[in-house]
Design a protein around this motif. Structure first.
Motif, PDB file in Angstrom:
ATOM      1  N   GLY A   1       0.806  -1.203   0.077  1.00 34.55           N
ATOM      2  CA  GLY A   1       0.305  -0.073   0.203  1.00 34.55           C
ATOM      3  C   GLY A   1       1.158   1.047  -0.037  1.00 34.55           C
ATOM      4  O   GLY A   1       1.869   1.185   0.390  1.00 34.55           O
ATOM      5  N   PRO A   2       0.299   2.624  -0.076  1.00 36.52           N
ATOM      6  CA  PRO A   2       0.523   3.671  -0.257  1.00 36.52           C
ATOM      7  C   PRO A   2       1.180   4.261   1.168  1.00 36.52           C
ATOM      8  O   PRO A   2       0.609   4.081   2.239  1.00 36.52           O
ATOM      9  N   PRO A   3       2.515   5.310   1.210  1.00 40.75           N
ATOM     10  CA  PRO A   3       2.796   5.666   2.332  1.00 40.75           C
ATOM     11  C   PRO A   3       1.624   6.456   2.783  1.00 40.75           C
ATOM     12  O   PRO A   3       1.604   7.565   2.219  1.00 40.75           O
ATOM     13  N   ARG A   4       2.257   6.812   4.450  1.00 30.37           N
ATOM     14  CA  ARG A   4       0.614   7.764   4.786  1.00 30.37           C
ATOM     15  C   ARG A   4       2.094   8.291   5.226  1.00 30.37           C
ATOM     16  O   ARG A   4       2.603   8.056   6.466  1.00 30.37           O
ATOM     17  N   PRO A   5       1.541   9.873   5.574  1.00 31.60           N
ATOM     18  CA  PRO A   5       2.303  10.428   6.521  1.00 31.60           C
ATOM     19  C   PRO A   5       1.624  10.831   7.867  1.00 31.60           C
ATOM     20  O   PRO A   5       0.360  10.424   7.968  1.00 31.60           O
ATOM     21  N   ILE A   6       1.988  10.456   9.247  1.00 27.91           N
ATOM     22  CA  ILE A   6       1.823  10.787  10.468  1.00 27.91           C
ATOM     23  C   ILE A   6       0.894  11.521  10.805  1.00 27.91           C
ATOM     24  O   ILE A   6       1.843  13.077  11.058  1.00 27.91           O
ATOM     25  N   PRO A   7      -0.462  11.766  11.210  1.00 28.29           N
ATOM     26  CA  PRO A   7      -0.929  13.298  11.290  1.00 28.29           C
ATOM     27  C   PRO A   7      -0.118  13.460  12.435  1.00 28.29           C
ATOM     28  O   PRO A   7      -0.345  13.161  13.370  1.00 28.29           O
TER      29      PRO A   7
ATOM     30  N   VAL B   1      15.708  -4.640  12.230  1.00 25.76           N
ATOM     31  CA  VAL B   1      14.674  -4.558  12.593  1.00 25.76           C
ATOM     32  C   VAL B   1      13.188  -3.941  12.400  1.00 25.76           C
ATOM     33  O   VAL B   1      13.286  -2.824  11.688  1.00 25.76           O
ATOM     34  N   ASP B   2      12.285  -5.061  12.421  1.00 30.36           N
ATOM     35  CA  ASP B   2      10.921  -4.147  11.426  1.00 30.36           C
ATOM     36  C   ASP B   2       9.535  -3.878  12.379  1.00 30.36           C
ATOM     37  O   ASP B   2       9.905  -4.420  13.282  1.00 30.36           O
ATOM     38  N   THR B   3       9.126  -2.892  12.363  1.00 32.10           N
ATOM     39  CA  THR B   3       8.234  -2.573  13.380  1.00 32.10           C
ATOM     40  C   THR B   3       6.930  -2.200  12.605  1.00 32.10           C
ATOM     41  O   THR B   3       6.105  -1.667  11.884  1.00 32.10           O
ATOM     42  N   GLU B   4       5.628  -3.107  13.235  1.00 33.52           N
ATOM     43  CA  GLU B   4       4.556  -3.169  13.063  1.00 33.52           C
ATOM     44  C   GLU B   4       3.343  -2.485  14.574  1.00 33.52           C
ATOM     45  O   GLU B   4       3.957  -3.279  15.312  1.00 33.52           O
ATOM     46  N   LEU B   5       3.017  -1.117  13.951  1.00 30.35           N
ATOM     47  CA  LEU B   5       2.416  -0.832  15.370  1.00 30.35           C
ATOM     48  C   LEU B   5       0.562  -1.520  14.955  1.00 30.35           C
ATOM     49  O   LEU B   5       0.030  -1.607  14.358  1.00 30.35           O
ATOM     50  N   VAL B   6      -0.036  -2.055  15.821  1.00 27.80           N
ATOM     51  CA  VAL B   6      -1.154  -1.780  15.903  1.00 27.80           C
ATOM     52  C   VAL B   6      -1.580  -0.655  17.291  1.00 27.80           C
ATOM     53  O   VAL B   6      -1.546  -0.572  18.463  1.00 27.80           O
ATOM     54  N   VAL B   7      -2.638   0.627  16.778  1.00 27.14           N
ATOM     55  CA  VAL B   7      -3.091   1.206  17.094  1.00 27.14           C
ATOM     56  C   VAL B   7      -4.599   1.334  17.463  1.00 27.14           C
ATOM     57  O   VAL B   7      -5.168   0.680  17.029  1.00 27.14           O
TER      58      VAL B   7
ATOM     59  N   ARG C   1      -3.673  -1.462  11.848  1.00 28.72           N
ATOM     60  CA  ARG C   1      -2.339  -1.723  11.520  1.00 28.72           C
ATOM     61  C   ARG C   1      -1.532  -1.110  10.797  1.00 28.72           C
ATOM     62  O   ARG C   1      -1.937  -1.180   9.648  1.00 28.72           O
ATOM     63  N   TYR C   2      -0.458  -0.763  11.266  1.00 26.69           N
ATOM     64  CA  TYR C   2       0.557  -0.171   9.947  1.00 26.69           C
ATOM     65  C   TYR C   2       2.031  -0.524  10.206  1.00 26.69           C
ATOM     66  O   TYR C   2       2.222  -1.194  11.169  1.00 26.69           O
TER      67      TYR C   2
ATOM     68  N   HIS D   1       9.862   8.072   7.613  1.00 26.06           N
ATOM     69  CA  HIS D   1       9.063   8.590   7.870  1.00 26.06           C
ATOM     70  C   HIS D   1       7.487   8.155   8.105  1.00 26.06           C
ATOM     71  O   HIS D   1       6.479   9.445   8.652  1.00 26.06           O
ATOM     72  N   ARG D   2       7.193   7.235   7.866  1.00 19.20           N
ATOM     73  CA  ARG D   2       5.454   7.438   7.004  1.00 19.20           C
ATOM     74  C   ARG D   2       5.569   5.648   7.628  1.00 19.20           C
ATOM     75  O   ARG D   2       6.088   4.904   7.988  1.00 19.20           O
ATOM     76  N   VAL D   3       4.090   5.215   7.579  1.00 17.58           N
ATOM     77  CA  VAL D   3       3.480   4.408   8.143  1.00 17.58           C
ATOM     78  C   VAL D   3       2.738   3.667   6.806  1.00 17.58           C
ATOM     79  O   VAL D   3       1.775   4.484   5.829  1.00 17.58           O
ATOM     80  N   HIS D   4       2.218   2.800   6.850  1.00 26.30           N
ATOM     81  CA  HIS D   4       1.451   2.042   5.277  1.00 26.30           C
ATOM     82  C   HIS D   4       0.156   1.169   6.229  1.00 26.30           C
ATOM     83  O   HIS D   4       0.581   0.417   7.295  1.00 26.30           O
TER      84      HIS D   4
END
Length: 377
Positions: A40-46, A84-90, A100-101, A108-111
Motif C-alpha cells: 500500500g501507499p505510504p501515509r504521513p503521520i498526522p 528491526v521491522d516495526t508493525e504498529l497496532v494502533v 494496523r500499520y 517516517h511514514r506508515v502503511h
C-alpha cells in the motif's frame, strides 16, 4: 513481499554456539532493501491532538532515520544494518486512526495494513521483528545474537521516547517465547490529565538526548569518573533481568580489574583483579581499540546449555539494558559505543569458574574522549 523471517535459525542453541566460535564469517552478500516492503501507499503521520499519543514524535525520537541511507538512526545497530521491522497496532487515543500499520523509518511514514485486531487496547503496540538478511549480509553465522541485541535496543528506544512524552505504564514484553515478533512494546495514551511526573527525573530524557545519541567512533580513551560508572552500572542492572544477566565493568590503571555494584548499589567494589581489556579486545572480533578503552561495561551470563527461550530473553534484555546505559553515559558527558559480537568470550572460565556457564553477551565501551578529540582537524 520480502520474507523478513528468511534464514532464522531452526536451532538457536546451535546457532549461538557457532556465533561464539572462532569461525570467521564468509564474504559479504547483498543486504537487500533497507526497509521491509510494506504493502500500500505510504501515509504521513498526522499531528497529535491535545489528548492523543503523539506517534509522529514517538517514532521520530526512537526509530526514524535522519538521512536517506538509513544508517543514521537514533538506535544503534550492528554494522548500521538496522534489521528491526516495526508493525504498529494502533488503538484509540492516538494520532493515527485505529488499525494496523507498517512503519517506514526512512520516510517516517506508515502503511495501512488493515483494521485493528479485536480487543486492541488504547494507545499503540509496537511489534518488533527482523529481516535477517540485512545482518547476515555482513556478519554471516555471527548474525543471530546481533539480531536479538538490535531488537532489544529498538525496544529501549521506544520506551525512552515514551518517557520524553511523559508517558508511564509502558509494557515491554521480551519473554523469548516467540520469534515473530521477538519483542512487543505497548505504550498507553495520555490519561487526559496531562503528562505524569516520573518518580525519578533522571529517568526522563530530553528530545536532544535521544536525537543526538550515536555510537561514538573509536578510540574511546580516558577513564570515566567513578560516579558516572556507578550510574551506568545501576542503569544496566535496573533494566537487565538479574536472573539472566550479571553486570560489571572492566577498568584500567591505576587499579585494573572488573568492578561491580555493591549489593546496596551505593558504591563500586572489585569483582576481579587484573587487566581485562586486552582479552576483551581479542574476544570482540579482534577490535584492538578496546584494549585502550576507558572502561567496558559487560553483560554476562547465558550459559552454553541455555534453551532457545533463555537465549532470546538474555540477548533481548542485554540490548535493552545497554541502550539505556548508553543514554546514561551520554548524559554524563562520556563517549560510548555498544559492542555486540563476541567469540570465545567465556568470562567465567577466564576467572577460574566452570567453563560454559558465564559468557559475555553484550558490552558498552566508555571513554572521556573520542577519535575526533584525539585527532582534531
Amino acid at each position: 513481499m520480502e520474507n523478513h523471517r528468511e534464514n532464522l535459525p531452526t536451532d538457536p542453541v546451535a546457532a549461538l554456539a557457532r556465533a561464539r566460535s572462532p569461525e570467521s564469517p564468509g564474504p559479504d552478500t547483498p543486504a537487500g532493501t533497507a526497509v521491509r516492503h510494506w504493502p500500500g501507499p505510504p501515509r504521513p503521520i498526522p499531528e497529535a491532538g491535545p489528548a492523543d499519543l503523539d506517534l509522529r514524535t514517538l517514532l521520530r525520537l526512537s526509530l526514524a532515520a535522519s538521512d536517506a541511507s538509513g544508517r543514521l538512526r537514533p538506535t544503534p545497530s550492528a554494522g548500521a544494518l538496522h534489521p528491526v521491522d516495526t508493525e504498529l497496532v494502533v488503538g484509540t487515543g492516538c494520532s493515527l486512526p485505529p488499525g494496523r500499520y507498517g512503519y517506514d523509518p526512512l520516510r517516517h511514514r506508515v502503511h495501512h495494513l488493515g483494521p485493528p485486531v479485536e480487543g486492541t487496547p488504547p494507545g499503540v503496540t509496537a511489534a518488533l521483528s527482523v529481516t535477517v538478511r540485512r545482518t547476515v549480509s555482513h556478519y554471516g553465522h555471527r548474525a543471530w545474537p546481533l539480531l536479538l541485541l538490535d531488537t532489544g535496543h529498538a525496544a529501549a528506544a521506544l520506551l525512552l521516547a515514551a518517557r520524553v512524552l511523559g508517558v508511564e505504564g509502558c509494557d515491554v514484553r521480551m519473554d523469548g517465547r516467540s520469534e515473530n515478533p521477538l519483542a512487543v512494546v505497548r505504550i498507553p495514551p495520555p490519561d487526559g490529565q496531562g503528562p505524569k511526573r516520573l518518580a525519578d527525573p533522571e529517568d526522563r530524557p530530553t528530545p536532544a538526548d535521544l536525537l543526538t545519541r550515536r555510537s561514538t567512533p573509536p578510540p574511546l580513551r580516558g577513564s570515566p569518573p567513578g560516579e558516572a560508572l556507578q550510574a551506568i552500572l545501576a542503569t544496566a542492572e535496573r533494566a537487565g533481568d538479574g536472573r539472566l544477566l550479571r553486570w560489571c565493568a572492566a577498568v584500567g590503571p591505576p587499579r585494573p580489574g572488573l568492578m561491580e555494584l555493591a549489593p546496596e548499589g551505593a558504591t563500586l567494589r572489585p569483582y576481579a583483579f587484573g587487566e581485562a581489556r586486552p582479552t576483551l579486545a581479542a574476544w570482540a572480533a579482534g577490535q584492538a581499540w578496546l584494549a585502550d578503552a576507558g572502561a567496558v561495561l559487560l553483560a554476562h551470563g547465558c550459559p552454553a546449555d541455555a534453551d532457545a527461550a533463555h537465549i532470546r530473553r538474555a540477548h533481548l534484555r542485554a540490548g535493552f539494558a545497554v541502550h539505556l546505559a548508553h543514554v546514561t553515559a551520554l548524559r554524563h558527558g562520556l563517549a560510548a559505543r555498544p559492542v555486540g559480537s563476541w567469540q570465545q568470550a567465556d568470562l567465567g572460565a577466564a576467572l577460574g569458574a566452570a567453563p560454559g556457564r558465564d559468557w559475555v553477551v553484550h558490552a558498552l565501551a566508555l571513554g572521556t574522549r573520542n577519535a575526533d578529540e584525539e585527532n582534531p582537524t
